[in-house]
Design a protein around this motif. Structure first.
Motif, PDB file in Angstrom:
ATOM      1  N   SER A  72       0.856  -1.196   0.000  1.00 12.20           N
ATOM      2  CA  SER A  72       0.000   0.000   0.000  1.00 12.20           C
ATOM      3  C   SER A  72       0.885   1.236   0.000  1.00 12.20           C
ATOM      4  N   LEU A  73       0.354   2.334  -0.533  1.00 13.09           N
ATOM      5  CA  LEU A  73       1.104   3.587  -0.498  1.00 13.09           C
ATOM      6  C   LEU A  73       1.255   4.094   0.924  1.00 13.09           C
ATOM      7  N   LEU A  74       0.258   3.827   1.756  1.00 15.99           N
ATOM      8  CA  LEU A  74       0.365   4.203   3.175  1.00 15.99           C
ATOM      9  C   LEU A  74       1.679   3.703   3.763  1.00 15.99           C
ATOM     10  N   GLU A  75       1.987   2.424   3.444  1.00 12.54           N
ATOM     11  CA  GLU A  75       3.235   1.852   3.955  1.00 12.54           C
ATOM     12  C   GLU A  75       4.454   2.323   3.155  1.00 12.54           C
ATOM     13  N   LEU A  76       4.284   2.352   1.823  1.00 13.89           N
ATOM     14  CA  LEU A  76       5.434   2.711   0.967  1.00 13.89           C
ATOM     15  C   LEU A  76       5.920   4.137   1.261  1.00 13.89           C
ATOM     16  N   SER A  77       4.982   5.052   1.538  1.00 13.05           N
ATOM     17  CA  SER A  77       5.384   6.454   1.811  1.00 13.05           C
ATOM     18  C   SER A  77       5.370   6.739   3.317  1.00 13.05           C
ATOM     19  N   TRP A  78       5.189   5.685   4.093  1.00 13.38           N
ATOM     20  CA  TRP A  78       5.102   5.802   5.555  1.00 13.38           C
ATOM     21  C   TRP A  78       4.181   6.951   5.973  1.00 13.38           C
ATOM     22  N   GLY A  79       2.951   6.808   5.534  1.00 11.94           N
ATOM     23  CA  GLY A  79       1.932   7.800   5.892  1.00 11.94           C
ATOM     24  C   GLY A  79       2.159   9.150   5.245  1.00 11.94           C
ATOM     25  N   GLY A  80       2.925   9.172   4.147  1.00 14.49           N
ATOM     26  CA  GLY A  80       3.177  10.438   3.451  1.00 14.49           C
ATOM     27  C   GLY A  80       4.456  11.121   3.898  1.00 14.49           C
ATOM     28  N   LYS A  81       5.120  10.565   4.900  1.00 13.56           N
ATOM     29  CA  LYS A  81       6.344  11.216   5.408  1.00 13.56           C
ATOM     30  C   LYS A  81       7.561  10.954   4.532  1.00 13.56           C
ATOM     31  N   GLU A  82       7.512   9.863   3.760  1.00  9.93           N
ATOM     32  CA  GLU A  82       8.659   9.521   2.911  1.00  9.93           C
ATOM     33  C   GLU A  82       8.158   9.283   1.491  1.00  9.93           C
ATOM     34  N   PRO A  83       7.830  10.363   0.756  1.00  4.87           N
ATOM     35  CA  PRO A  83       7.252  10.170  -0.574  1.00  4.87           C
ATOM     36  C   PRO A  83       8.138   9.278  -1.440  1.00  4.87           C
ATOM     37  N   LEU A  84       7.464   8.548  -2.285  1.00 11.91           N
ATOM     38  CA  LEU A  84       8.074   7.599  -3.205  1.00 11.91           C
ATOM     39  C   LEU A  84       8.534   8.332  -4.453  1.00 11.91           C
ATOM     40  N   THR A  85       9.691   7.981  -4.977  1.00 16.04           N
ATOM     41  CA  THR A  85      10.102   8.543  -6.266  1.00 16.04           C
ATOM     42  C   THR A  85       9.846   7.507  -7.363  1.00 16.04           C
ATOM     43  N   LEU A  86       9.050   7.888  -8.351  1.00 16.19           N
ATOM     44  CA  LEU A  86       8.745   6.991  -9.460  1.00 16.19           C
ATOM     45  C   LEU A  86       9.932   6.944 -10.419  1.00 16.19           C
ATOM     46  N   GLU A  87       9.870   6.002 -11.361  1.00 19.51           N
ATOM     47  CA  GLU A  87      10.963   5.876 -12.330  1.00 19.51           C
ATOM     48  C   GLU A  87      11.066   7.100 -13.232  1.00 19.51           C
ATOM     49  N   THR A  88       9.954   7.851 -13.325  1.00 23.47           N
ATOM     50  CA  THR A  88       9.962   9.073 -14.144  1.00 23.47           C
ATOM     51  C   THR A  88      10.515  10.274 -13.378  1.00 23.47           C
ATOM     52  N   GLY A  89      10.815  10.094 -12.104  1.00 19.14           N
ATOM     53  CA  GLY A  89      11.294  11.203 -11.298  1.00 19.14           C
ATOM     54  C   GLY A  89      10.208  11.889 -10.493  1.00 19.14           C
ATOM     55  N   GLU A  90       8.946  11.672 -10.868  1.00 16.93           N
ATOM     56  CA  GLU A  90       7.848  12.242 -10.070  1.00 16.93           C
ATOM     57  C   GLU A  90       7.789  11.580  -8.690  1.00 16.93           C
ATOM     58  N   THR A  91       7.153  12.214  -7.743  1.00 14.52           N
ATOM     59  CA  THR A  91       6.997  11.593  -6.415  1.00 14.52           C
ATOM     60  C   THR A  91       5.517  11.388  -6.105  1.00 14.52           C
ATOM     61  N   ARG A  92       5.262  10.477  -5.194  1.00 10.97           N
ATOM     62  CA  ARG A  92       3.904  10.159  -4.747  1.00 10.97           C
ATOM     63  C   ARG A  92       3.899   9.831  -3.259  1.00 10.97           C
ATOM     64  N   SER A  93       2.946  10.420  -2.533  1.00 17.68           N
ATOM     65  CA  SER A  93       2.640   9.945  -1.182  1.00 17.68           C
ATOM     66  C   SER A  93       1.396   9.080  -1.218  1.00 17.68           C
ATOM     67  N   PHE A  94       0.364   9.599  -1.922  1.00 16.81           N
ATOM     68  CA  PHE A  94      -0.857   8.835  -2.155  1.00 16.81           C
ATOM     69  C   PHE A  94      -1.199   8.985  -3.635  1.00 16.81           C
ATOM     70  N   ILE A  95      -2.364   8.437  -4.033  1.00 15.39           N
ATOM     71  CA  ILE A  95      -2.715   8.444  -5.451  1.00 15.39           C
ATOM     72  C   ILE A  95      -3.109   9.842  -5.900  1.00 15.39           C
ATOM     73  N   GLU A  96      -2.635  10.249  -7.072  1.00  9.47           N
ATOM     74  CA  GLU A  96      -3.067  11.526  -7.644  1.00  9.47           C
ATOM     75  C   GLU A  96      -4.052  11.275  -8.781  1.00  9.47           C
ATOM     76  N   ASP A  97      -4.879  12.286  -9.056  1.00  9.82           N
ATOM     77  CA  ASP A  97      -5.883  12.144 -10.122  1.00  9.82           C
ATOM     78  C   ASP A  97      -5.199  11.763 -11.430  1.00  9.82           C
ATOM     79  N   GLY A  98      -5.785  10.841 -12.144  1.00  9.29           N
ATOM     80  CA  GLY A  98      -5.244  10.397 -13.425  1.00  9.29           C
ATOM     81  C   GLY A  98      -4.280   9.229 -13.300  1.00  9.29           C
ATOM     82  N   ASP A  99      -3.820   8.920 -12.106  1.00  9.39           N
ATOM     83  CA  ASP A  99      -2.929   7.766 -11.921  1.00  9.39           C
ATOM     84  C   ASP A  99      -3.678   6.468 -12.225  1.00  9.39           C
TER      85      ASP A  99
END
Lengths: 424, 424
Positions: B363-390
């Motif tokens: 889950s993104l909750l775990e992957l971003s640790w509740g949004g405290k450690e945003p994830l970096t995608l392979e495109t360089g964008e980051t995510r804490s939770f789902i964004e519109d259009g994802d």
């Protein structure tokens, strides 16, 4: 509103739950007739499958449309799906056909079946079942016992009608025996959990609201109120020892899955309309989408009796549906906020209805304060929780001027637990 | 077990999810054909409604009994209800008809439909839906975030597979868009709850087990295993901000009711049998009725990809179904302990499947640790939770020697929240 008089004499008594003002909907069978939809009137049932052969133009006009004839089904779901215009037209027609002086009385009367000869069945297929926790006295009482008085009422409680999804497959009609469940439980003095029959099996006195019109997105409180087809009494049997062990952090599961009993007659929202009343004063203002927009509770007297095996009934609780903090319309509106699709036949339990005083409490957990203050029955026996052979019955009626709109009993007898299903 | 060879050439590739070893069951339509049951083989679908006209005696023998022809239905429920002997006979027949050298290949081939031309629909009607919380890494991670590390794992967690009832009406098939929900939520810095679109919308990577045989009382783990018809990938979309506010004390409700997406092909328990594996070592011995009686998990590689609108997919998690602490058979057995009736078409979500490392979290909750450690995608964008259009997609396959038993993608794109449904 006064009593509406019927040519069915038993419907004109002040004591019948089923005067012309009521006309609740059920499913019955007799030694001769397979399951059929029926309308209760006095001590009779009007057989709707039979009525289709009576040549009554007002009735035939109701079923002239395309699609399967709803009165040839064995539940009310197909009728509900026809929508509220049909609900209204049907009720009007029934009241005309059964009213004092009705010209078609002679055609209708051959299709009356004495209730004494009929067995009642589930009036509708429960699509999904949701149970709420929306009576404040109950929430305070249970919260105090489970979490202490400081944490009794969760912070969200005054802002949303807290609910959880229950198990539709476990809903049964009044009169169905309920066998004491086994479960995993761990008492305060146990080192480890045990597999044992529940020793703290309980009732919850509730009303059930039946969703009659589907929705696919968030709906307003007014729309939710319009989508509710009718109401039943509902006993949400609860194994308190299983519940205490399992419910953190995701809520009750097996503790509530043995059975939920409903009364056999759907009392329509239309029949209850004269008894509408307001929810209590708000302690915190609700967000706009959940605010009351009119009187959406109902003034319905409720009572619970406990009858030990071979003994006489004792009334153990008296309360009223008007004790709820949230109406069924508010519950249904909240249920749709996330976009949750609702379907015809969804059943919403109100949550346990407890009044302010000890004798108004809608569960044995509250009445015996977790078993610390056993209840004394009228026979002198005592109860903390349900014992094998006990029959528990909910009663409910809205009281008019010289008449009542009643539900018929919602009852179940507790059978002893099976021998260990995993031994031998 | 090696690859089983088919006369359908595309089924013999090491890369196809649907070799003859698999033969999953779905429901499809094309521009010419209305909904029909189908079996996936390579890049084709075998149309079972069409096959009834082919004059194949082995197939016709399957449907010779009384009752409605299951292959004329538009879901697999009626087929499941025929019982496990029919499940076995049907699978055997399908494998014979599609095997390399099958004498009836010429009669079968006209009823193959390219998957590229087909739209896939819900493979079965979900009767009731239950979601569990039976992956230990996930429970530890979420428990730590919601309640702190001391209270992360509830005391019952090592003794019963904790579950709650979900909402069957919200289950949709892969490819269905999911609109960001509104809800009541209260952030840590809010004085009072607000009505707003969820800002922490998330996935949960799960497997779904489908109950194919009914039961009415407590059943053993072995019986439960036998009653499971098959498995799908399951994404239990979750609004974390709604969940945090609503879930105490009765569990998640609206946070999980927007949608749950399942993959379109039912991979049968029979197809997965070669990949059975044991649950992890028990930290506390289970009570006898819940103990493992053999390998009842499955070794299935799982992966989640996130594709921003107009961009390329990034793999954000890799894990395996063998990370579960409880098997679906143990979950189903526990589900029945109180006597809860189970019905054909009941769906059981495994709970989020997270492995031990950060990159294994489901889950993104775990992957971003509740949004405290945003994830970096392979495109360089980051995510804490789902964004519109994802677009979020689950992938799963059991890997054999030169072949795989795959599920096909379980995907959904997030649409922006509607304008306030209660305004204007």
């Amino acid at each position: 509103m006064p009593l509406m008089k019927s040519w069915v004499a038993s419907a004109n008594s002040a004591d019948t739950p089923f005067p012309l003002n009521n006309l609740p909907y059920g499913v019955f069978s007799t030694a001769e007739k397979s399951r059929s939809l029926g309308v209760a009137i006095g001590d009779q049932i009007l057989d709707l499958r039979g009525l289709a052969d009576a040549g009554i133009s007002a009735f035939d006009a109701l079923i002239a449309g395309d699609g399967p004839n709803p009165f040839q089904q064995t539940t009310w779901n197909a009728f509900m799906a026809l929508g509220s215009d049909v609900w209204t037209a049907f009720r009007t027609t029934m009241q005309q056909l059964l009213a004092e002086g009705a010209t078609d009385a002679g055609k209708v009367s051959p299709h009356l079946v004495p209730q004494a000869d009929a067995q009642l069945h589930m009036p509708f297929d429960v699509t999904e079942y949701t149970d709420f926790y929306a009576g404040k006295n109950h929430a305070m009482n249970v919260g105090t016992m489970f979490r202490g008085p400081e944490n009794a009422l969760p912070p969200n409680w005054l802002h949303i009608p807290i609910g959880y999804n229950g198990r539709a497959s476990s809903v049964v009609v009044s009169g169905t025996d309920v066998q004491r469940p086994w479960g995993q439980l761990k008492g305060p003095n146990d080192d480890a959990p045990r597999w044992a029959p529940s020793a703290r099996f309980d009732i919850e006195l509730e009303m059930g609201a039946i969703v009659g019109a589907p929705s696919t997105g968030p709906i307003s409180v007014n729309q939710a109120d319009a989508n509710i087809f009718g109401y039943v009494l509902l006993n949400d049997w609860s194994a308190r020892d299983i519940q205490a062990w399992e419910y953190q952090p995701l809520g009750p599961f097996q503790a509530k899955a043995t059975a939920t009993t409903i009364s056999p007659w759907i009392v329509t929202a239309a029949a209850l309309a004269p008894f509408r009343c307001a929810t209590p004063a708000r302690e915190k203002e609700l967000l706009p989408h959940l605010r009351d927009t009119g009187p959406m509770l109902f003034d319905i007297d409720l009572e619970v009796t406990l009858t030990p095996a071979g003994s006489t009934p004792s009334t153990i609780a008296r309360t009223n549906y008007n004790e709820m903090y949230y109406s069924a319309a508010q519950q249904l509106a909240h249920h749709t906020t996330s976009g949750c699709p609702m379907r015809v036949g969804d059943l919403l339990g109100s949550g346990t209805i407890s009044g302010p005083e000890k004798e108004n409490r809608g569960s044995l957990l509250e009445l015996s304060w977790g078993g610390k203050e056993p209840l004394t029955l009228e026979t002198g026996e005592t109860r903390s929780f349900i014992e094998d052979g006990d029959t528990l019955t909910l009663h409910g009626a809205a009281k008019g001027d010289g008449f009542q709109v009643g539900f018929g009993p919602c009852t179940g007898t507790i059978l002893p637990a099976a021998t260990d299903p995993f031994k031998g």
